[in-house]
Design a protein around this motif. Structure first.
Motif, PDB file in Angstrom:
ATOM      1  N   ALA A  62     140.209  75.609  -1.648  1.00  0.00           N
ATOM      2  CA  ALA A  62     138.920  75.052  -1.240  1.00  0.00           C
ATOM      3  C   ALA A  62     138.171  76.014  -0.329  1.00  0.00           C
ATOM      4  CB  ALA A  62     139.136  73.713  -0.536  1.00  0.00           C
ATOM      5  N   VAL A  63     138.888  76.661   0.586  1.00  0.00           N
ATOM      6  CA  VAL A  63     138.256  77.649   1.462  1.00  0.00           C
ATOM      7  C   VAL A  63     137.740  78.825   0.632  1.00  0.00           C
ATOM      8  CG1 VAL A  63     138.639  79.296   3.342  1.00  0.00           C
ATOM      9  CG2 VAL A  63     139.582  76.982   3.500  1.00  0.00           C
ATOM     10  N   VAL A 160     131.587  79.915   6.539  1.00  0.00           N
ATOM     11  CA  VAL A 160     132.386  78.789   6.050  1.00  0.00           C
ATOM     12  C   VAL A 160     132.774  77.915   7.239  1.00  0.00           C
ATOM     13  CG1 VAL A 160     134.531  78.082   4.926  1.00  0.00           C
ATOM     14  CG2 VAL A 160     133.255  80.071   4.068  1.00  0.00           C
ATOM     15  N   VAL A 161     132.420  76.648   7.165  1.00  0.00           N
ATOM     16  CA  VAL A 161     132.700  75.696   8.245  1.00  0.00           C
ATOM     17  C   VAL A 161     133.810  74.748   7.807  1.00  0.00           C
ATOM     18  CG1 VAL A 161     131.765  73.814   9.650  1.00  0.00           C
ATOM     19  CG2 VAL A 161     130.346  75.825   9.123  1.00  0.00           C
ATOM     20  N   VAL A 189     134.359  73.039   4.124  1.00  0.00           N
ATOM     21  CA  VAL A 189     135.527  72.307   3.644  1.00  0.00           C
ATOM     22  C   VAL A 189     135.760  71.180   4.639  1.00  0.00           C
ATOM     23  CG1 VAL A 189     137.972  72.399   3.068  1.00  0.00           C
ATOM     24  CG2 VAL A 189     136.519  74.401   2.653  1.00  0.00           C
ATOM     25  N   VAL A 190     135.841  69.950   4.126  1.00  0.00           N
ATOM     26  CA  VAL A 190     135.990  68.773   4.980  1.00  0.00           C
ATOM     27  C   VAL A 190     137.390  68.198   4.830  1.00  0.00           C
ATOM     28  CG1 VAL A 190     135.016  66.531   5.608  1.00  0.00           C
ATOM     29  CG2 VAL A 190     133.549  68.279   4.576  1.00  0.00           C
ATOM     30  N   PRO A 235     142.240  81.945   8.676  1.00  0.00           N
ATOM     31  CA  PRO A 235     141.475  83.130   9.075  1.00  0.00           C
ATOM     32  C   PRO A 235     140.134  83.269   8.368  1.00  0.00           C
ATOM     33  CG  PRO A 235     143.266  83.763   7.613  1.00  0.00           C
ATOM     34  CD  PRO A 235     143.465  82.305   7.928  1.00  0.00           C
ATOM     35  N   ASP A 236     139.923  82.525   7.268  1.00  0.00           N
ATOM     36  CA  ASP A 236     138.665  82.659   6.541  1.00  0.00           C
ATOM     37  C   ASP A 236     137.727  81.481   6.791  1.00  0.00           C
ATOM     38  OD1 ASP A 236     137.191  84.476   5.050  1.00  0.00           O
ATOM     39  OD2 ASP A 236     137.624  83.470   3.142  1.00  0.00           O
ATOM     40  N   VAL A 237     138.058  80.638   7.758  1.00  0.00           N
ATOM     41  CA  VAL A 237     137.134  79.601   8.235  1.00  0.00           C
ATOM     42  C   VAL A 237     136.430  80.167   9.466  1.00  0.00           C
ATOM     43  CG1 VAL A 237     136.951  77.303   9.263  1.00  0.00           C
ATOM     44  CG2 VAL A 237     138.465  77.672   7.306  1.00  0.00           C
TER      45      VAL A 237
END
Length: 503
Positions: A62-63, A160-161, A189-190, A235-237
């Motif tokens: 998803a991320v 990306v949040v 991504v929630v 690390p990618d958020v």
């Protein structure tokens, strides 16, 4: 017809014949899961939904989808007007599906149906305000750097949040963030609470229908310990917005620091004062106090859980609050007349009852309530008022997250302000007085992110939300809430021939 489409035809009354089964939402569509969590209605004791138990691999996918959508500029590259168009279409679809969304909120959360519909109306307003904010977002310019240099300040989406939402207001808190995150140009991504995931998943379908590009909004369901922790560490958020307890918020800060120093937005706990002066309209204030602690069964971070009342009218005022509390309708949340529904989880029900016992053991006196309500099924607690509370008691200091109000008394304005500020939290506060000098003095000196004068839990998504002290960082909603999800970039443009350093 797809199972997902068939499920949308559920009758919006009574209980579902079978639980509604969901996939998780990723890259613009439904995804299957190997394991499902069955949610039992806290009010009715029957299974109502089956929600995916996602894995860390699902989160990573998803991320990655959100990252692709951010980098390909399919959303961030649009004009504010185009992003606003999508948000306004989403608001229109929410109007069409208002009763359906409210129904699933009731079944998973236990809140009254009339309250749930009111919350959806607020959510629609959030999308409309977010649309306006998308068009108004701007930077700045500096024409003061001399004839040879021009300066610009740009606001760019942070990227990306990750968004982690709680079980007490599953859709409302989601919608106080999502439109403003989208207005900024970010992707997301929630992770909703595992016990109240249905409406967060339904929003994916709504946003896709409104024209949101695939990958911009993704939902991964599962536990906080697994999915939430992995999101905080990912690390990618680029930024994480978390709403929940201060204790868990502290662990989110550590996880973010140990990974990539991601930006954080935190809305955490509260132990909120309602200060009532002798010159207030006491009947209005009593209604506000009873509402402020009983709304959503007190499972509300801005609940007014500490009553600080002028000693001259304290006995009279407490009697008015008792009378109000005893008229509140506690019942089946699908009943239109119900004002207080079920406690959302068994664990929270046990916590609230344990604090009532602590209050009695520590010497406070119950004026009304103080017990579970037996309705034959589900967990219900009657609104409770303690008097004779002192600062050192557990019910005075801890966030109970239930319909339990503690009453204190004061003699001077300074004493009232000191009592109001005597907490590690600073989320919300309320003052009741017909004297404008008193009201403004208290509102200026009490440390809280939201303040109400002669009202409580009032306002709309135009105004920022957030707290002081251990109630959190940052602001949500309104223009402030869009800016929260941006980074500021300074750009310098040289005009004309460079003055060479090397001659």
């Amino acid at each position: 017809m797809r199972k997902q489409d068939m499920d949308k035809r559920v009758t919006i009354s009574g209980l579902p014949e079978t639980p509604r089964e969901f996939g998780f939402w990723m890259d613009g569509g439904w995804q299957g899961a190997r394991t499902l969590y069955e949610r039992i209605s806290p009010a009715h004791g029957v299974p109502v939904t089956r929600i995916p138990v996602c894995t860390v691999d699902d989160l990573n996918a998803a991320v990655a989808a959100a990252r692709r959508a951010f980098e390909d500029r399919s959303w961030a590259g649009l004009s504010g007007a185009d992003r606003a168009g999508v948000l306004l279409r989403a608001a229109d679809i929410l109007r069409q599906r208002r009763d359906e969304i409210a129904y699933w909120e009731v079944l998973e959360n236990g809140k009254p149906i009339a309250q749930a519909r009111g919350e959806i109306d607020h959510c629609i307003a959030c999308f409309e305000v977010g649309a306006g904010a998308a068009r108004m977002l701007h930077g700045d310019s500096f024409n003061s750097l001399g004839d040879g240099l021009f300066g610009m300040v740009l606001r760019e989406p942070v990227g990306v949040v990750g968004l982690i939402t709680p079980w007490n207001f599953p859709f409302l808190i989601l919608c106080e963030r999502v439109p403003f995150i989208l207005a900024s140009g970010c992707t997301m991504v929630v992770k909703p609470s595992e016990v109240t995931s249905a409406t967060t998943l339904i929003l994916g379908e709504i946003l896709a229908e409104a024209g949101l590009p695939k990958g911009v909004y993704n939902v991964v369901t599962g536990s906080g310990r697994t999915i939430g922790q992995a999101m905080a560490e990912h690390p990618d958020v680029d930024m994480l917005s978390f709403t929940g307890s201060t204790g868990v918020g502290r662990s989110v800060v550590h996880a973010a620091a140990d990974s990539n120093f991601k930006k954080l937005g935190l809305e955490l706990g509260g132990k909120n004062p309602i200060v009532v002066f002798a010159d207030a309209d006491l009947e209005d204030a009593a209604d506000g106090a009873a509402f402020g602690i009983s709304f959503n069964t007190g499972q509300c971070c801005v609940s007014s859980s500490r009553l600080i009342v002028d000693r001259r009218v304290a006995d009279e005022f407490e009697a008015l609050v008792v009378a109000k509390m005893q008229k509140i309708v506690v019942g089946d949340p699908l009943d239109e007349a119900t004002q207080i529904g079920a406690i959302t989880t068994d664990a929270q029900n046990a916590t609230i009852l344990s604090y009532i016992e602590k209050g009695k053991a520590e010497g406070a006196k119950i004026l009304t309530g103080g017990a579970a309500a037996d309705l034959g099924r589900g967990s219900y607690i009657t609104p409770t008022l303690f008097t004779g509370v002192t600062r050192d008691m557990s019910i005075a200091r801890d966030e109970i997250f239930g319909p339990v109000l503690s009453s204190f008394r004061f003699d001077t304005t300074d004493e009232a302000i000191a009592l109001a500020n005597d907490t590690v939290y600073g989320l919300a506060a309320s003052v009741w007085s017909k004297n404008i000098d008193t009201a403004l003095t208290v509102s200026r000196r009490v440390r809280a992110g939201r303040f109400w004068v002669n009202c409580i839990m009032a306002g709309g998504p135009e105004m920022p939300l957030g707290g002081f002290k251990q109630s959190g960082w940052g602001r949500e909603a309104g223009t402030y809430g869009v800016e929260e999800y941006t980074q500021v970039k300074s750009v310098h443009v040289e005009i004309g021939k460079r003055n060479h350093w090397i001659k």
